[in-house]
Design a protein around this motif. Sequence first.
Motif, PDB file in Angstrom:
ATOM      1  N   ASP A  92    -102.358  83.895  58.843  1.00  0.00           N
ATOM      2  CA  ASP A  92    -101.640  83.439  57.651  1.00  0.00           C
ATOM      3  C   ASP A  92    -102.464  83.668  56.384  1.00  0.00           C
ATOM      4  O   ASP A  92    -101.938  84.099  55.356  1.00  0.00           O
TER       5      ASP A  92
ATOM      6  N   LEU B 129    -102.453  87.387  55.626  1.00  0.00           N
ATOM      7  CA  LEU B 129    -101.144  87.768  55.088  1.00  0.00           C
ATOM      8  C   LEU B 129    -101.027  87.340  53.632  1.00  0.00           C
ATOM      9  O   LEU B 129    -100.571  88.106  52.781  1.00  0.00           O
ATOM     10  N   HIS B 130    -101.458  86.123  53.330  1.00  0.00           N
ATOM     11  CA  HIS B 130    -101.391  85.607  51.955  1.00  0.00           C
ATOM     12  C   HIS B 130    -102.224  86.475  51.010  1.00  0.00           C
ATOM     13  O   HIS B 130    -101.770  86.817  49.913  1.00  0.00           O
TER      14      HIS B 130
ATOM     15  N   THR C 286    -103.057  89.625  51.389  1.00  0.00           N
ATOM     16  CA  THR C 286    -102.411  90.933  51.260  1.00  0.00           C
ATOM     17  C   THR C 286    -101.242  90.860  50.287  1.00  0.00           C
ATOM     18  O   THR C 286    -101.081  91.731  49.421  1.00  0.00           O
ATOM     19  N   ILE C 287    -100.439  89.824  50.406  1.00  0.00           N
ATOM     20  CA  ILE C 287     -99.299  89.655  49.502  1.00  0.00           C
ATOM     21  C   ILE C 287     -99.777  89.495  48.067  1.00  0.00           C
ATOM     22  O   ILE C 287     -99.238  90.131  47.146  1.00  0.00           O
TER      23      ILE C 287
ATOM     24  N   ARG D  22    -100.898  92.803  46.564  1.00  0.00           N
ATOM     25  CA  ARG D  22     -99.765  93.673  46.224  1.00  0.00           C
ATOM     26  C   ARG D  22     -99.014  93.175  45.004  1.00  0.00           C
ATOM     27  O   ARG D  22     -98.520  93.969  44.198  1.00  0.00           O
ATOM     28  N   ILE D  23     -98.929  91.863  44.850  1.00  0.00           N
ATOM     29  CA  ILE D  23     -98.313  91.300  43.647  1.00  0.00           C
ATOM     30  C   ILE D  23     -99.101  91.729  42.417  1.00  0.00           C
ATOM     31  O   ILE D  23     -98.528  92.111  41.393  1.00  0.00           O
TER      32      ILE D  23
END
Length: 72
Positions: free
Chosen positions: A26, A29-30, A32-33, A36-37
């Motif tokens: 998790d 993933l956070h 990585t997000i 990308r933002i």
Amino acid sequence: MNLVESEYQMGKSKIFMRESQKQKLDTQLHQTILSRIIVIQRWYRTIHQRRHFLNFRAMVVKIQAKHTAMSI
């Protein structure tokens, strides 16, 4: 993914894991997000500033052309 093999098990259609391993995934993933933002925000701000600059430059050229025409 740097997961400890003894802390998860792969079935035929599911992966079973301990909560600590789920938290690692998790967190990754956070991150990585978020990265990308940031890339999308940087792209948008670049486009927005470029449009503003081109608009401003066009106005300056128009003013300079009028000023030059009046001087002649």
